[in-house]
Design a protein around this motif. Structure first.
Motif, PDB file in Angstrom:
ATOM      1  N   HIS A  70       0.492  -1.105  -0.007  1.00 52.03           N
ATOM      2  CA  HIS A  70       0.076   0.017   0.094  1.00 52.03           C
ATOM      3  C   HIS A  70       1.093   1.756  -0.105  1.00 52.03           C
ATOM      4  CE1 HIS A  70      -2.885  -3.232   1.287  1.00 52.03           C
ATOM      5  NE2 HIS A  70      -3.639  -2.298   1.107  1.00 52.03           N
ATOM      6  N   PHE A  71       2.219   1.037   0.595  1.00 49.60           N
ATOM      7  CA  PHE A  71       2.826   2.455   0.372  1.00 49.60           C
ATOM      8  C   PHE A  71       3.378   2.559  -1.114  1.00 49.60           C
ATOM      9  CE2 PHE A  71       7.023   4.574  -0.281  1.00 49.60           C
ATOM     10  CZ  PHE A  71       7.170   5.195   1.127  1.00 49.60           C
ATOM     11  N   ALA A  72       3.466   1.900  -2.043  1.00 48.74           N
ATOM     12  CA  ALA A  72       3.289   2.144  -3.386  1.00 48.74           C
ATOM     13  C   ALA A  72       2.563   1.410  -3.973  1.00 48.74           C
ATOM     14  CB  ALA A  72       5.083   2.623  -3.715  1.00 48.74           C
ATOM     15  N   GLY A  73       2.565   0.363  -4.262  1.00 46.92           N
ATOM     16  CA  GLY A  73       1.705  -0.684  -5.314  1.00 46.92           C
ATOM     17  C   GLY A  73       2.700  -1.803  -5.024  1.00 46.92           C
ATOM     18  N   HIS A  74       3.701  -2.002  -4.779  1.00 42.37           N
ATOM     19  CA  HIS A  74       4.019  -3.206  -5.119  1.00 42.37           C
ATOM     20  C   HIS A  74       5.836  -2.893  -4.455  1.00 42.37           C
ATOM     21  CE1 HIS A  74       6.569  -5.596  -7.289  1.00 42.37           C
ATOM     22  NE2 HIS A  74       6.217  -7.072  -6.925  1.00 42.37           N
ATOM     23  N   ALA A  75       5.686  -3.757  -3.341  1.00 43.15           N
ATOM     24  CA  ALA A  75       6.666  -4.340  -1.571  1.00 43.15           C
ATOM     25  C   ALA A  75       7.646  -4.253  -2.070  1.00 43.15           C
ATOM     26  CB  ALA A  75       6.180  -4.751  -0.752  1.00 43.15           C
ATOM     27  N   PRO A  76       7.925  -4.920  -3.277  1.00 43.13           N
ATOM     28  CA  PRO A  76       9.118  -5.075  -3.725  1.00 43.13           C
ATOM     29  C   PRO A  76      10.194  -4.464  -4.627  1.00 43.13           C
ATOM     30  CG  PRO A  76       8.718  -7.242  -3.771  1.00 43.13           C
ATOM     31  CD  PRO A  76       7.058  -6.349  -3.429  1.00 43.13           C
ATOM     32  N   ALA A  77       9.386  -3.357  -4.761  1.00 43.58           N
ATOM     33  CA  ALA A  77       9.504  -2.735  -5.722  1.00 43.58           C
ATOM     34  C   ALA A  77      10.118  -1.324  -4.970  1.00 43.58           C
ATOM     35  CB  ALA A  77       8.695  -2.262  -7.055  1.00 43.58           C
ATOM     36  N   THR A  78       9.832  -1.217  -3.669  1.00 44.58           N
ATOM     37  CA  THR A  78       9.807  -0.255  -3.686  1.00 44.58           C
ATOM     38  C   THR A  78      11.480  -0.909  -2.925  1.00 44.58           C
ATOM     39  OG1 THR A  78       7.509   0.553  -2.584  1.00 44.58           O
ATOM     40  CG2 THR A  78       8.954   1.215  -1.122  1.00 44.58           C
ATOM     41  N   ILE A  79      11.805  -1.368  -1.955  1.00 41.20           N
ATOM     42  CA  ILE A  79      12.530  -2.135  -1.737  1.00 41.20           C
ATOM     43  C   ILE A  79      13.482  -1.723  -2.119  1.00 41.20           C
ATOM     44  CG2 ILE A  79      14.051  -3.565  -0.266  1.00 41.20           C
ATOM     45  CD1 ILE A  79      11.860  -2.511   1.848  1.00 41.20           C
ATOM     46  N   GLU A  80      13.655  -2.366  -3.660  1.00 38.51           N
ATOM     47  CA  GLU A  80      14.296  -1.951  -5.155  1.00 38.51           C
ATOM     48  C   GLU A  80      14.577  -0.540  -5.014  1.00 38.51           C
ATOM     49  OE1 GLU A  80      16.954  -4.450  -5.909  1.00 38.51           O
ATOM     50  OE2 GLU A  80      15.975  -5.069  -4.514  1.00 38.51           O
ATOM     51  N   GLN A  81      13.369   0.341  -5.218  1.00 37.95           N
ATOM     52  CA  GLN A  81      13.951   1.758  -5.279  1.00 37.95           C
ATOM     53  C   GLN A  81      14.519   2.410  -3.870  1.00 37.95           C
ATOM     54  OE1 GLN A  81      10.532   4.470  -5.529  1.00 37.95           O
ATOM     55  NE2 GLN A  81      11.665   5.305  -7.196  1.00 37.95           N
ATOM     56  N   PHE A  82      14.919   2.300  -3.011  1.00 36.16           N
ATOM     57  CA  PHE A  82      15.423   2.211  -1.724  1.00 36.16           C
ATOM     58  C   PHE A  82      17.036   1.721  -2.044  1.00 36.16           C
ATOM     59  CE2 PHE A  82      17.534   2.190   2.347  1.00 36.16           C
ATOM     60  CZ  PHE A  82      17.343   3.181   2.859  1.00 36.16           C
ATOM     61  N   ARG A  83      17.380   0.611  -2.327  1.00 35.59           N
ATOM     62  CA  ARG A  83      18.374   0.028  -2.794  1.00 35.59           C
ATOM     63  C   ARG A  83      18.994   1.173  -3.582  1.00 35.59           C
ATOM     64  NH1 ARG A  83      20.062  -4.678  -0.782  1.00 35.59           N
ATOM     65  NH2 ARG A  83      21.751  -4.545  -2.338  1.00 35.59           N
ATOM     66  N   HIS A  84      18.367   1.363  -4.798  1.00 35.89           N
ATOM     67  CA  HIS A  84      19.170   2.131  -6.125  1.00 35.89           C
ATOM     68  C   HIS A  84      19.247   3.361  -5.279  1.00 35.89           C
ATOM     69  CE1 HIS A  84      19.128   3.435  -9.619  1.00 35.89           C
ATOM     70  NE2 HIS A  84      18.699   4.604  -9.513  1.00 35.89           N
ATOM     71  N   LEU A  85      18.326   4.080  -5.028  1.00 38.51           N
ATOM     72  CA  LEU A  85      18.941   5.236  -4.619  1.00 38.51           C
ATOM     73  C   LEU A  85      20.009   5.662  -3.543  1.00 38.51           C
ATOM     74  CD1 LEU A  85      14.837   6.909  -3.861  1.00 38.51           C
ATOM     75  CD2 LEU A  85      16.377   7.283  -5.496  1.00 38.51           C
ATOM     76  N   TRP A  86      19.998   4.174  -1.927  1.00 36.15           N
ATOM     77  CA  TRP A  86      20.729   4.430  -1.237  1.00 36.15           C
ATOM     78  C   TRP A  86      22.239   4.469  -2.125  1.00 36.15           C
ATOM     79  CZ3 TRP A  86      21.281   4.214   3.761  1.00 36.15           C
ATOM     80  CH2 TRP A  86      22.561   3.842   4.222  1.00 36.15           C
ATOM     81  N   HIS A  87      22.259   3.316  -3.322  1.00 33.94           N
ATOM     82  CA  HIS A  87      23.517   3.288  -4.273  1.00 33.94           C
ATOM     83  C   HIS A  87      24.024   4.396  -5.043  1.00 33.94           C
ATOM     84  CE1 HIS A  87      23.964  -0.883  -2.870  1.00 33.94           C
ATOM     85  NE2 HIS A  87      22.750  -1.586  -3.446  1.00 33.94           N
ATOM     86  N   ALA A  88      23.289   5.048  -5.171  1.00 36.31           N
ATOM     87  CA  ALA A  88      23.152   6.386  -6.150  1.00 36.31           C
ATOM     88  C   ALA A  88      23.891   7.118  -5.020  1.00 36.31           C
ATOM     89  CB  ALA A  88      22.235   6.999  -6.739  1.00 36.31           C
ATOM     90  N   LYS A  89      23.992   7.252  -4.719  1.00 36.99           N
ATOM     91  CA  LYS A  89      24.155   8.459  -3.331  1.00 36.99           C
ATOM     92  C   LYS A  89      25.823   7.807  -3.584  1.00 36.99           C
ATOM     93  CE  LYS A  89      21.021  10.926  -1.113  1.00 36.99           C
ATOM     94  NZ  LYS A  89      21.189  12.547  -0.966  1.00 36.99           N
ATOM     95  N   GLY A  90      26.336   7.090  -3.641  1.00 36.43           N
ATOM     96  CA  GLY A  90      27.569   6.005  -3.194  1.00 36.43           C
ATOM     97  C   GLY A  90      27.700   5.603  -1.523  1.00 36.43           C
ATOM     98  N   LEU A  91      26.543   5.509  -0.935  1.00 34.17           N
ATOM     99  CA  LEU A  91      26.293   5.120   0.059  1.00 34.17           C
ATOM    100  C   LEU A  91      27.279   3.514  -0.105  1.00 34.17           C
ATOM    101  CD1 LEU A  91      23.290   7.002   1.228  1.00 34.17           C
ATOM    102  CD2 LEU A  91      25.839   7.148   1.983  1.00 34.17           C
ATOM    103  N   PRO A  92      27.535   2.953   1.421  1.00 29.97           N
ATOM    104  CA  PRO A  92      28.378   1.284   1.362  1.00 29.97           C
ATOM    105  C   PRO A  92      26.264   0.795   1.352  1.00 29.97           C
ATOM    106  CG  PRO A  92      28.417   2.938   4.182  1.00 29.97           C
ATOM    107  CD  PRO A  92      27.483   4.011   3.033  1.00 29.97           C
TER     108      PRO A  92
END
Length: 109
Positions: A70-92
């Motif tokens: 219910h957050f964005a429509g697909h929970a696994p995609a939400t987690i993957e988007q978070f991971r992508h944004l995390w990596h895009a910032k060059g974080l560990p």
């Protein structure tokens, strides 16, 4: 829970915490009743969560993060988007996400 920018106090009280990204059930169910793709763009919210989570991790706090459909429509995609944004910032590097599957009860258990 409010967004990280809205917090006026430090909610971390131990060496671990969890974050649950929940959505507006009624609102999203007006848009979809299948949970196979993102239907609400939550990028802006997730960017602020990436920054906030990074500050928490730097303090040595372990984070368990969960999203529901219910957050964005697909929970696994939400987690993957978070991971992508995390990596895009060059974080560990983050640990791989774990999908929790419920085991159906058995007559013999």
């Amino acid at each position: 829970m409010p967004s990280p920018a809205e917090l006026k106090f430090d909610p971390i009280t131990t060496d671990w915490t969890y974050i649950r990204w929940l959505g507006d059930r009624k609102h999203i169910e007006e848009q979809t009743t299948t949970w196979d793709k993102t239907v609400v763009d939550r990028k802006a919210e997730l960017v602020s969560w990436v920054d906030y989570c990074h500050r928490i991790v730097k303090r040595g706090v372990l984070i368990y993060a969960y999203a529901n459909n219910h957050f964005a429509g697909h929970a696994p995609a939400t987690i993957e988007q978070f991971r992508h944004l995390w990596h895009a910032k060059g974080l560990p590097e983050l640990d791989k996400p774990v999908r929790i599957r419920r085991k159906e009860p058995s007559l013999f258990e």
